[in-house]
Design a protein around this motif. Structure first.
Motif, mmCIF file in Angstrom:
data_model
loop_
_atom_site.group_PDB
_atom_site.id
_atom_site.type_symbol
_atom_site.label_atom_id
_atom_site.label_comp_id
_atom_site.label_asym_id
_atom_site.label_seq_id
_atom_site.Cartn_x
_atom_site.Cartn_y
_atom_site.Cartn_z
ATOM 1 N N GLY A 16 -120.861 -17.882 6.808
ATOM 2 C CA GLY A 16 -121.454 -17.287 8.009
ATOM 3 C C GLY A 16 -120.485 -17.280 9.174
ATOM 4 N N GLU A 17 -120.949 -16.690 10.242
ATOM 5 C CA GLU A 17 -120.183 -16.682 11.494
ATOM 6 C C GLU A 17 -120.286 -18.055 12.149
ATOM 7 O OE1 GLU A 17 -120.888 -14.801 15.968
ATOM 8 O OE2 GLU A 17 -122.163 -14.179 14.298
ATOM 9 N N ILE A 19 -121.055 -20.171 15.066
ATOM 10 C CA ILE A 19 -121.811 -19.907 16.294
ATOM 11 C C ILE A 19 -121.688 -21.041 17.306
ATOM 12 C CG2 ILE A 19 -123.446 -18.234 15.367
ATOM 13 C CD1 ILE A 19 -125.411 -20.510 14.848
ATOM 14 N N ARG A 33 -121.210 -25.190 13.879
ATOM 15 C CA ARG A 33 -122.451 -24.620 13.375
ATOM 16 C C ARG A 33 -122.103 -23.252 12.804
ATOM 17 N NH1 ARG A 33 -126.870 -27.362 16.325
ATOM 18 N NH2 ARG A 33 -126.281 -29.503 15.807
ATOM 19 N N ARG A 35 -123.691 -19.767 11.114
ATOM 20 C CA ARG A 35 -124.930 -19.006 10.930
ATOM 21 C C ARG A 35 -125.221 -18.871 9.436
ATOM 22 N NH1 ARG A 35 -124.347 -14.672 14.360
ATOM 23 N NH2 ARG A 35 -125.699 -15.656 15.875
ATOM 24 N N ARG A 37 -128.425 -17.757 6.292
ATOM 25 C CA ARG A 37 -129.717 -17.154 5.973
ATOM 26 C C ARG A 37 -130.609 -18.268 5.433
ATOM 27 N NH1 ARG A 37 -126.033 -14.019 3.772
ATOM 28 N NH2 ARG A 37 -126.543 -14.662 1.645
ATOM 29 N N ALA A 101 -133.323 -24.350 9.283
ATOM 30 C CA ALA A 101 -133.281 -24.423 10.737
ATOM 31 C C ALA A 101 -133.993 -25.705 11.113
ATOM 32 C CB ALA A 101 -133.991 -23.224 11.358
ATOM 33 N N THR A 105 -132.469 -25.719 16.849
ATOM 34 C CA THR A 105 -131.988 -24.403 16.409
ATOM 35 C C THR A 105 -133.124 -23.646 15.759
ATOM 36 O OG1 THR A 105 -131.321 -25.309 14.282
ATOM 37 C CG2 THR A 105 -129.640 -25.226 15.991
ATOM 38 N N GLU A 107 -132.712 -20.378 14.805
ATOM 39 C CA GLU A 107 -132.149 -19.538 13.751
ATOM 40 C C GLU A 107 -131.469 -20.420 12.706
ATOM 41 O OE1 GLU A 107 -128.943 -16.951 14.730
ATOM 42 O OE2 GLU A 107 -128.046 -18.312 16.175
ATOM 43 N N ALA A 109 -128.971 -22.217 10.440
ATOM 44 C CA ALA A 109 -127.547 -22.503 10.608
ATOM 45 C C ALA A 109 -127.223 -23.742 9.792
ATOM 46 C CB ALA A 109 -127.213 -22.741 12.081
#
Length: 130
Positions: A16-17, A19, A33, A35, A37, A101, A105, A107, A109
Motif C-alpha cells: 500500500g501507500e 500514509i 502506516r 494503507r 484493504r 482498522a 484509524t 481506514e 492500514a
C-alpha cells in the motif's frame, strides 16, 4: 561495522501507500502506516519466530511481533485477524495476519515497525525502494 539486517533484508509486508512516516505526529510514530484493504494479507517482512500475537497493547489492534536473527524484530499492528501463534517459525512472505482498522484509524492500514533490540529504526531506510 554496519548493522546487517536479516539475510536478504526486509520485504514490504503489503503493497500500500505509506500514509504516515516514522517520527510523525505528537506521539512520534515508531514505525510507518501503510494503507491496506480490509482483510488483505499481511506478510512477514523476513523469516523468524513469532514472539507475540494478541491485542493487549492499546491502539495496535491485533498485533504480531516476529523476532529475527541478530536482535531484529518486526511488528505488525492494526490487524483484524491474526493467522499465527507464538512460537511459530515464519518464512519471509508468509501470510501472518489480515489487515484491518483499529481505534484511531478508520481506514484500514498496517502499522509496521522494525526494531533492533528495543530501538525503533525507520522502516523506509530498511525496505526496498518502491
Amino acid at each position: 561495522a554496519e548493522i546487517r539486517p536479516p539475510d536478504d533484508g526486509f520485504a514490504w509486508p503489503l503493497d500500500g501507500e505509506v500514509i504516515a512516516r516514522f517520527g510523525d505526529g505528537e506521539r512520534r510514530l515508531d514505525g510507518i502506516r501503510i494503507r491496506a484493504r480490509m482483510g488483505e494479507p499481511v506478510r512477514a517482512a523476513a523469516g523468524g519466530e513469532v514472539v507475540y500475537a494478541g491485542n493487549e497493547l492499546q491502539g495496535y489492534g491485533e498485533l504480531v511481533l516476529i523476532r529475527h536473527p541478530d536482535r531484529w524484530v518486526t511488528a505488525y499492528g492494526l490487524n483484524s485477524r491474526i493467522r499465527v501463534t507464538v512460537g511459530d517459525q515464519i518464512t519471509a512472505g508468509q501470510h501472518i495476519a489480515d489487515a484491518g482498522a483499529s481505534g484511531a484509524t478508520e481506514e484500514p492500514a498496517l502499522h509496521f515497525e522494525i526494531r533492533r533490540g528495543v530501538q525503533p529504526v525507520d522502516p523506509l531506510q530498511r525496505l526496498p525502494q518502491r
